[in-house]
Design a protein around this motif. Structure first.
Motif, PDB file in Angstrom:
ATOM      1  N   UNK A  97       0.812  -1.257  -0.289  1.00  0.00           N
ATOM      2  CA  UNK A  97       0.064  -0.308  -0.209  1.00  0.00           C
ATOM      3  C   UNK A  97       0.943   0.911  -0.213  1.00  0.00           C
ATOM      4  N   UNK A  98       0.584   2.220  -0.255  1.00  0.00           N
ATOM      5  CA  UNK A  98       0.766   3.994  -0.849  1.00  0.00           C
ATOM      6  C   UNK A  98       2.233   3.492  -1.252  1.00  0.00           C
ATOM      7  N   UNK A  99       3.442   2.468  -0.960  1.00  0.00           N
ATOM      8  CA  UNK A  99       4.801   2.721  -1.309  1.00  0.00           C
ATOM      9  C   UNK A  99       4.644   1.825  -3.373  1.00  0.00           C
ATOM     10  N   UNK A 100       3.509   0.638  -2.419  1.00  0.00           N
ATOM     11  CA  UNK A 100       3.752  -0.314  -4.010  1.00  0.00           C
ATOM     12  C   UNK A 100       3.337   0.326  -5.116  1.00  0.00           C
ATOM     13  N   UNK A 101       1.975   0.887  -4.476  1.00  0.00           N
ATOM     14  CA  UNK A 101       1.231   1.764  -5.418  1.00  0.00           C
ATOM     15  C   UNK A 101       2.145   3.321  -6.756  1.00  0.00           C
ATOM     16  N   UNK A 103       5.034   3.934  -6.777  1.00  0.00           N
ATOM     17  CA  UNK A 103       5.303   2.860  -7.482  1.00  0.00           C
ATOM     18  C   UNK A 103       5.444   2.222  -8.303  1.00  0.00           C
ATOM     19  N   UNK A 104       4.201   1.702  -8.842  1.00  0.00           N
ATOM     20  CA  UNK A 104       3.913   0.594  -9.657  1.00  0.00           C
ATOM     21  C   UNK A 104       3.328   2.350 -10.606  1.00  0.00           C
ATOM     22  N   UNK A 105       2.355   3.007  -9.710  1.00  0.00           N
ATOM     23  CA  UNK A 105       1.996   3.996 -10.941  1.00  0.00           C
ATOM     24  C   UNK A 105       3.092   4.502 -11.853  1.00  0.00           C
ATOM     25  N   UNK A 106       4.075   5.245 -10.664  1.00  0.00           N
ATOM     26  CA  UNK A 106       5.422   6.064 -11.345  1.00  0.00           C
ATOM     27  C   UNK A 106       6.297   5.082 -12.553  1.00  0.00           C
ATOM     28  N   UNK A 107       6.011   4.137 -11.877  1.00  0.00           N
ATOM     29  CA  UNK A 107       6.867   3.075 -13.131  1.00  0.00           C
ATOM     30  C   UNK A 107       5.884   2.900 -14.821  1.00  0.00           C
ATOM     31  N   UNK A 109       2.627   3.748 -14.161  1.00  0.00           N
ATOM     32  CA  UNK A 109       0.944   4.379 -15.191  1.00  0.00           C
ATOM     33  C   UNK A 109       0.197   3.502 -15.141  1.00  0.00           C
ATOM     34  N   UNK A 110      -1.153   4.781 -15.188  1.00  0.00           N
ATOM     35  CA  UNK A 110      -2.368   4.010 -14.366  1.00  0.00           C
ATOM     36  C   UNK A 110      -2.502   3.166 -14.288  1.00  0.00           C
ATOM     37  N   UNK A 111      -2.099   2.075 -15.351  1.00  0.00           N
ATOM     38  CA  UNK A 111      -2.549   0.697 -16.015  1.00  0.00           C
ATOM     39  C   UNK A 111      -1.622  -0.003 -15.126  1.00  0.00           C
ATOM     40  N   UNK A 112      -0.282   0.407 -14.316  1.00  0.00           N
ATOM     41  CA  UNK A 112       0.244  -0.206 -13.465  1.00  0.00           C
ATOM     42  C   UNK A 112      -0.069   0.219 -11.637  1.00  0.00           C
ATOM     43  N   UNK A 113      -1.149   1.337 -11.927  1.00  0.00           N
ATOM     44  CA  UNK A 113      -1.889   1.401 -10.537  1.00  0.00           C
ATOM     45  C   UNK A 113      -3.064   0.643 -10.164  1.00  0.00           C
ATOM     46  N   UNK A 114      -3.662   0.797 -11.602  1.00  0.00           N
ATOM     47  CA  UNK A 114      -5.191  -0.210 -11.622  1.00  0.00           C
ATOM     48  C   UNK A 114      -4.364  -1.592 -10.535  1.00  0.00           C
ATOM     49  N   UNK A 115      -3.792  -2.511 -11.798  1.00  0.00           N
ATOM     50  CA  UNK A 115      -3.207  -3.389 -11.737  1.00  0.00           C
ATOM     51  C   UNK A 115      -2.798  -4.265  -9.918  1.00  0.00           C
ATOM     52  N   UNK A 116      -1.920  -2.963 -10.104  1.00  0.00           N
ATOM     53  CA  UNK A 116      -1.058  -3.285  -8.225  1.00  0.00           C
ATOM     54  C   UNK A 116      -2.308  -3.180  -7.137  1.00  0.00           C
ATOM     55  N   UNK A 242       5.074  -7.240 -14.086  1.00  0.00           N
ATOM     56  CA  UNK A 242       6.314  -5.694 -14.019  1.00  0.00           C
ATOM     57  C   UNK A 242       5.643  -6.198 -12.740  1.00  0.00           C
ATOM     58  N   UNK A 243       4.697  -5.917 -12.524  1.00  0.00           N
ATOM     59  CA  UNK A 243       3.619  -5.264 -10.749  1.00  0.00           C
ATOM     60  C   UNK A 243       4.131  -6.393 -10.051  1.00  0.00           C
ATOM     61  N   UNK A 244       3.154  -6.985  -9.775  1.00  0.00           N
ATOM     62  CA  UNK A 244       4.449  -8.437  -9.561  1.00  0.00           C
ATOM     63  C   UNK A 244       5.679  -8.033  -9.030  1.00  0.00           C
ATOM     64  N   UNK A 245       6.651  -8.308  -9.831  1.00  0.00           N
ATOM     65  CA  UNK A 245       8.232  -8.049 -10.016  1.00  0.00           C
ATOM     66  C   UNK A 245       8.766  -7.563  -8.979  1.00  0.00           C
ATOM     67  N   UNK A 246       7.105  -5.549  -9.332  1.00  0.00           N
ATOM     68  CA  UNK A 246       8.222  -4.790  -8.620  1.00  0.00           C
ATOM     69  C   UNK A 246       7.023  -4.642  -7.545  1.00  0.00           C
TER      70      UNK A 246
END
Length: 259
Positions: A97-101, A103-107, A109-116, A242-246
């Motif tokens: 939460x927060x940190x993980x979300x 980082x996924x958002x920055x790396x 984008x929105x698609x990564x945030x949704x998946x995280x 990518x989300x899982x690895x991050x």
């Protein structure tokens, strides 16, 4: 991340804010801000990516089980045996939460945030199960079992919020704006309040040899377990992988202090 910890440490050492209030802050976070954060995030789950929801959701508890199993085995090493329970928690938990979300958002984008967010669906139930299992395996005394039952009792508000938010998402219902804003504001208090509480109670007395070994071990086994998850769930697309690895490289952060 470090500023609220430093602030908590500063106000405690100067006597401006008593360290004895730290337990009350943790209770407020556990019973109010975390449940509201979970409820809002679950209610806003994007159900359009249904093909990825199931594999992403199921991959988290499997990954946590692999990580916990490796941590229990490693805790048998002489260097970890003195603080075995704490070592297992430090190696098993992570900050999705927060940190993980973020980082996924920055790396990604929105698609990564949704998946995280999808990936974290079973996060809170998972960490309480891990805490209970650790008590059962390592500390089976009456006191240890009492703490385990206390952890389960503390999880009730979080689990209720999780179920309520998921129900709204599945029914495609929105939280009214007049409620969503204030509830979300309370949820956003979670991370700074937890970190401030850490600063109120932080101590520099530690087994630095053990800590120095825990940090790289946690990164290695977390990433290795994530890589294995990618082999076990071939239905995951590239963004989900990518989300899982991050997330597997996120720090322990707030999770261990909550437990």
């Amino acid at each position: 991340i470090y500023l609220p910890i430093f602030l908590g440490f500063l106000v405690r050492t100067t006597g401006y804010f008593p360290a004895g209030l730290a337990p009350s802050i943790r209770q407020f976070v556990l019973k109010i801000t975390i449940p509201l954060m979970v409820f809002i995030n679950m209610s806003e789950l994007d159900t359009e990516l249904l093909a990825q929801v199931l594999p992403l959701t199921l991959s988290l508890p499997v990954w946590m089980a692999l990580l916990w199993g490796a941590a229990v085995l490693l805790s048998l090493l002489p260097v970890f045996r003195k603080h075995r329970f704490e070592s297992v928690l430090a190696m098993s938990f992570f900050n999705i939460g927060y940190i993980g979300w973020a980082v996924c958002d920055v790396v990604l984008g929105t698609d990564g945030l949704v998946r995280s967010l999808m990936f974290s669906t079973l996060y809170w139930p998972g960490i309480f199960v891990v805490a209970l299992a650790t008590h059962l395996v390592i500390d089976r005394s009456g006191e240890g079992m009492g703490r385990a039952l206390g952890a389960v009792k503390s999880a009730i508000p979080v689990l209720a919020a999780f179920a309520a938010g998921l129900t709204l998402a599945l029914l495609d219902l929105d939280v009214p704006g007049v409620l969503a804003g204030p509830l979300s504001s309370f949820g956003r208090m979670t991370s700074p309040l937890i970190l401030f509480g850490v600063g109120l109670t932080v101590s520099f007395r530690a087994d630095w040899k053990q800590v120095a070994l825990l940090l790289p071990v946690r990164l290695i086994i977390g990433f290795a377990a994530a890589w294995l998850i990618l082999q076990l769930f071939p239905g995951l697309d590239q963004s989900s992988r990518r989300v899982i690895l991050i997330v597997s490289l996120m720090p322990v952060g707030a999770s261990a202090i909550i437990i």
